[in-house]
Design a protein around this motif. Structure first.
Motif, PDB file in Angstrom:
ATOM      1  N   GLY A 167      32.116 -32.534  -0.081  1.00 33.80           N
ATOM      2  CA  GLY A 167      32.927 -31.959  -1.159  1.00 33.80           C
ATOM      3  C   GLY A 167      32.170 -31.936  -2.474  1.00 33.80           C
ATOM      4  O   GLY A 167      32.253 -30.967  -3.239  1.00 33.80           O
ATOM      5  N   GLN A 168      31.408 -32.976  -2.746  1.00 36.70           N
ATOM      6  CA  GLN A 168      30.620 -33.015  -3.977  1.00 36.70           C
ATOM      7  C   GLN A 168      29.527 -31.958  -3.953  1.00 36.70           C
ATOM      8  O   GLN A 168      29.268 -31.297  -4.956  1.00 36.70           O
ATOM      9  CB  GLN A 168      30.005 -34.404  -4.173  1.00 36.70           C
ATOM     10  CG  GLN A 168      31.021 -35.462  -4.575  1.00 36.70           C
ATOM     11  CD  GLN A 168      30.410 -36.850  -4.633  1.00 36.70           C
ATOM     12  OE1 GLN A 168      29.297 -37.060  -4.157  1.00 36.70           O
ATOM     13  NE2 GLN A 168      31.154 -37.801  -5.190  1.00 36.70           N
ATOM     14  N   ARG A 169      28.897 -31.771  -2.816  1.00 41.21           N
ATOM     15  CA  ARG A 169      27.854 -30.737  -2.713  1.00 41.21           C
ATOM     16  C   ARG A 169      28.446 -29.355  -2.975  1.00 41.21           C
ATOM     17  O   ARG A 169      27.850 -28.533  -3.669  1.00 41.21           O
ATOM     18  CB  ARG A 169      27.208 -30.785  -1.324  1.00 41.21           C
ATOM     19  CG  ARG A 169      26.244 -31.917  -1.140  1.00 41.21           C
ATOM     20  CD  ARG A 169      25.444 -31.768   0.142  1.00 41.21           C
ATOM     21  NE  ARG A 169      25.077 -33.078   0.622  1.00 41.21           N
ATOM     22  CZ  ARG A 169      25.523 -33.651   1.732  1.00 41.21           C
ATOM     23  NH1 ARG A 169      26.327 -33.000   2.535  1.00 41.21           N
ATOM     24  NH2 ARG A 169      25.153 -34.865   2.064  1.00 41.21           N
ATOM     25  N   GLU A 170      29.613 -29.081  -2.398  1.00 41.96           N
ATOM     26  CA  GLU A 170      30.264 -27.787  -2.578  1.00 41.96           C
ATOM     27  C   GLU A 170      30.636 -27.573  -4.045  1.00 41.96           C
ATOM     28  O   GLU A 170      30.441 -26.489  -4.593  1.00 41.96           O
ATOM     29  CB  GLU A 170      31.524 -27.709  -1.693  1.00 41.96           C
ATOM     30  CG  GLU A 170      32.195 -26.365  -1.706  1.00 41.96           C
ATOM     31  CD  GLU A 170      31.320 -25.260  -1.127  1.00 41.96           C
ATOM     32  OE1 GLU A 170      31.457 -24.124  -1.596  1.00 41.96           O
ATOM     33  OE2 GLU A 170      30.505 -25.542  -0.237  1.00 41.96           O
ATOM     34  N   ALA A 171      31.149 -28.607  -4.686  1.00 38.54           N
ATOM     35  CA  ALA A 171      31.493 -28.497  -6.109  1.00 38.54           C
ATOM     36  C   ALA A 171      30.246 -28.237  -6.947  1.00 38.54           C
ATOM     37  O   ALA A 171      30.271 -27.418  -7.868  1.00 38.54           O
ATOM     38  CB  ALA A 171      32.193 -29.779  -6.576  1.00 38.54           C
ATOM     39  N   ASN A 172      29.135 -28.888  -6.635  1.00 39.23           N
ATOM     40  CA  ASN A 172      27.881 -28.669  -7.376  1.00 39.23           C
ATOM     41  C   ASN A 172      27.404 -27.241  -7.198  1.00 39.23           C
ATOM     42  O   ASN A 172      26.921 -26.607  -8.142  1.00 39.23           O
ATOM     43  CB  ASN A 172      26.807 -29.650  -6.922  1.00 39.23           C
ATOM     44  CG  ASN A 172      27.075 -31.063  -7.408  1.00 39.23           C
ATOM     45  OD1 ASN A 172      27.842 -31.259  -8.346  1.00 39.23           O
ATOM     46  ND2 ASN A 172      26.472 -32.039  -6.755  1.00 39.23           N
ATOM     47  N   ARG A 173      27.523 -26.685  -5.963  1.00 38.18           N
ATOM     48  CA  ARG A 173      27.123 -25.295  -5.723  1.00 38.18           C
ATOM     49  C   ARG A 173      27.956 -24.341  -6.568  1.00 38.18           C
ATOM     50  O   ARG A 173      27.436 -23.393  -7.160  1.00 38.18           O
ATOM     51  CB  ARG A 173      27.260 -24.955  -4.241  1.00 38.18           C
ATOM     52  CG  ARG A 173      26.090 -25.399  -3.410  1.00 38.18           C
ATOM     53  CD  ARG A 173      26.135 -24.821  -2.003  1.00 38.18           C
ATOM     54  NE  ARG A 173      25.857 -25.907  -1.084  1.00 38.18           N
ATOM     55  CZ  ARG A 173      26.650 -26.382  -0.151  1.00 38.18           C
ATOM     56  NH1 ARG A 173      27.798 -25.817   0.094  1.00 38.18           N
ATOM     57  NH2 ARG A 173      26.307 -27.410   0.593  1.00 38.18           N
ATOM     58  N   LYS A 174      29.268 -24.572  -6.651  1.00 38.74           N
ATOM     59  CA  LYS A 174      30.142 -23.704  -7.433  1.00 38.74           C
ATOM     60  C   LYS A 174      29.784 -23.760  -8.907  1.00 38.74           C
ATOM     61  O   LYS A 174      29.742 -22.740  -9.600  1.00 38.74           O
ATOM     62  CB  LYS A 174      31.607 -24.106  -7.220  1.00 38.74           C
ATOM     63  CG  LYS A 174      32.145 -23.711  -5.870  1.00 38.74           C
ATOM     64  CD  LYS A 174      33.604 -24.114  -5.736  1.00 38.74           C
ATOM     65  CE  LYS A 174      34.142 -23.754  -4.355  1.00 38.74           C
ATOM     66  NZ  LYS A 174      35.529 -24.173  -4.186  1.00 38.74           N
TER      67      LYS A 174
END
Length: 183
Positions: A167-174
Motif C-alpha cells: 500500500g505504501q509503494r502504491e501511494a508513493n507511485r501516485k
C-alpha cells in the motif's frame, strides 16, 4: 489628410503667421537646447590622493623590505651552515625523560584504584532491593491478561506487514505521478 494651420492668436495673413510661429518655435527649441542646468548634476571631481593612497603603498613597501631583509638573513645563515656543516648537533640519544612528580602521580593513581575497588566491593556485597525474578513472573501474568483483552491476535502486525508495504509503494507511485504531471 491635410489639416489647415490654425493659429492661436488672430492673424490677417495665415501664411505669415505660420512662418512666424515656426520661427518662434525654432527659437524656443534652440534656447531649450542651449539651456544650462540650474542643478549641478555632474559627477564629483576625482582626487588622486583618494584613489592611490600613498600611505598604504608606503606601509606595503616597508613590509616587503622587512620580509626581504629577513629572507636575506636566513639565506646567509643557511649558506654559513652549508659551508661549515653547522656548529652544534642537538640530537642526544642517551637522554631519557625524567619527571619530578612521577612517584606522586603513581601514588595518586594507586589510591584512586583502591578506592574504586572498595566501592565496587561494597556495591557487590549489598543485596538488591528489587526482585527481578518476581518482576519477570508478574510481567508474564500481565501479558496473559493483555492477550485475553486484545482485539487482534498477538502477531497480527507481522502478517499484515507485506500488505502495508505494498500500500505504501502504491501511494508513493501516485504521489510521484501527480508531481510529474503538475510540473
Amino acid at each position: 489628410m491635410h489639416r489647415a494651420y490654425q493659429p492661436i492668436t488672430p492673424a490677417n495673413n495665415l501664411y505669415l503667421k505660420q512662418n512666424w510661429d515656426r520661427d518662434v518655435y525654432r527659437y524656443h527649441r534652440k534656447r531649450v537646447q542651449a539651456a544650462k542646468a540650474v542643478i549641478d548634476n555632474h559627477p564629483p571631481k576625482t582626487y588622486m590622493h583618494l584613489h592611490i593612497k600613498l600611505k598604504k603603498l608606503q606601509i606595503e613597501d616597508e613590509r616587503l623590505a622587512i620580509i626581504e631583509k629577513d629572507n636575506r638573513i636566513l639565506i646567509e645563515k643557511m649558506a654559513h651552515i652549508m659551508r661549515t656543516g653547522g656548529r652544534v648537533d642537538n640530537v642526544k640519544h642517551d637522554y631519557c625523560r625524567k619527571s619530578l612528580n612521577k612517584t606522586k602521580r603513581y601514588r595518586e593513581l594507586l589510591r584512586i584504584t583502591y578506592e574504586n575497588l572498595a566501592i565496587l566491593k561494597r556495591i557487590n556485597s549489598r543485596e538488591p532491593h528489587y526482585n527481578h525474578i518476581k518482576w519477570a513472573g508478574e510481567w508474564q501474568i500481565n501479558r496473559k491478561y493483555m492477550m485475553n483483552i486484545t482485539k487482534y491476535p498477538n502477531h497480527w502486525h507481522t502478517t499484515l506487514q507485506p500488505i502495508i508495504q505494498e500500500g505504501q509503494r502504491e501511494a508513493n507511485r501516485k504521489i510521484k505521478s501527480r508531481l510529474l504531471f503538475n510540473i
